[in-house]
Design an enzyme around this catalytic site. Sequence first.
Site, short mmCIF file in Angstrom:
data_model
loop_
_atom_site.label_atom_id
_atom_site.label_comp_id
_atom_site.label_asym_id
_atom_site.label_seq_id
_atom_site.Cartn_x
_atom_site.Cartn_y
_atom_site.Cartn_z
N THR A 117 -12.61 14.93 8.08
CA THR A 117 -12.42 14.32 9.40
C THR A 117 -11.56 15.17 10.31
OG1 THR A 117 -11.34 12.46 10.50
CG2 THR A 117 -10.53 13.00 8.34
N TYR A 141 -4.98 8.38 6.34
CA TYR A 141 -6.42 8.65 6.27
C TYR A 141 -6.66 10.16 6.35
CZ TYR A 141 -11.22 9.11 7.91
OH TYR A 141 -12.51 9.50 8.07
#
Length: 327
Positions: A117, A141
């Site tokens: 990501t 995350y």
Amino acid sequence: MAHILVTGGAGYIGSHACKALKQAGFTPVVYDNLVTGWKDAVKFGPFEQGDLTDRARLDQVFAKYQPVAVMHFAALSQVGEAMSQPGRYWANNVGGSLTLIEASVAAGCLDFVFSSTCATYGEHDNVVLDEDTPQLPLNAYGASKRAVEDILKGFEAAYGLRSVVFRYFNVAGADPEAEVGEFHRPETHLVPLVLDAVAGKRDALTIFGTDYDTPDGTCIRDYVHVCDLVDAHVLGLKWLQDDKGSRVFNLGTGTGFSVREVMDQSRRVTNREVPFTIGERRAGDCTKLVSGSTRAEQELGWKPSRSTLDTMIRDAWGWHQTGHYES
Ligand code: UDP
């Protein structure tokens, strides 16, 4: 037909990847614990229910199908939740991925495509986010995804595992044939939330902060169509099969849109107003995340064809009106 093990294949991006893999002549084997995924989304190959942290179950599935590669989508992926429950992110995203990678190596399956990501980059003022940008994630995350990238490097050095790592920007849209689409319970992502508000499925969208240092004060993201994104994965798989070695690619279009611009475009596509309220900033959010790289186009030959904001919202709206999963 060669089997590809697709973890998270019952989820949003994984299910679209399965469709693309099938169209490219592979058999996608979905491995998913159905915590956030949907059995109804498994339409393009066999399904094996299991958890990433269950090594015995993984070994069984590798032995049964002898996949030639892994596409690893399964993960927890919400910034807000990662701030409030970081332990789950480390256990699932890092612990689970490590177990999967070990099982893959043990089974002799050495080609690995990983969903990472842009959240691994964190906040960088006036810096073009290309693949060499320092990774300074702001939340668990992003940190968990960066950790898996590190694990992959270590396993390449030790065992010859080859990986293509894709750092996604913001994925949106849906299969234009609406066989699969985006369906989270609860929903946290901007485009489906805007469409829920438009359709009266929720009272209003809450804009998370209007005091960012951007032209209209709302956060800017680089949105990429899920079908374009999964096309890159098929190219990434071929890249590995052609023995081109491990590589990291950003997947974004290089154009950023603010939250308000997404709302405006949704109003144009649906011909309806977007009810909204203004809320506080969401912890862990970066001001602006826009890809500054064309590596995927230049090296993989990736050609995004549906990633205009108009087409993404149109396809998402088409799915929103007709598609849903029940189990
Ligand atoms: N966002 C928002 N309201 C919402 C959900 C998201 O204003 O109810 C904003 C969020 O702050 C971010 C952008 O929309 O700037 C995209 O958020 P999303 O959760 O879709 O993806 P992320 O950027 O976290 O991967």
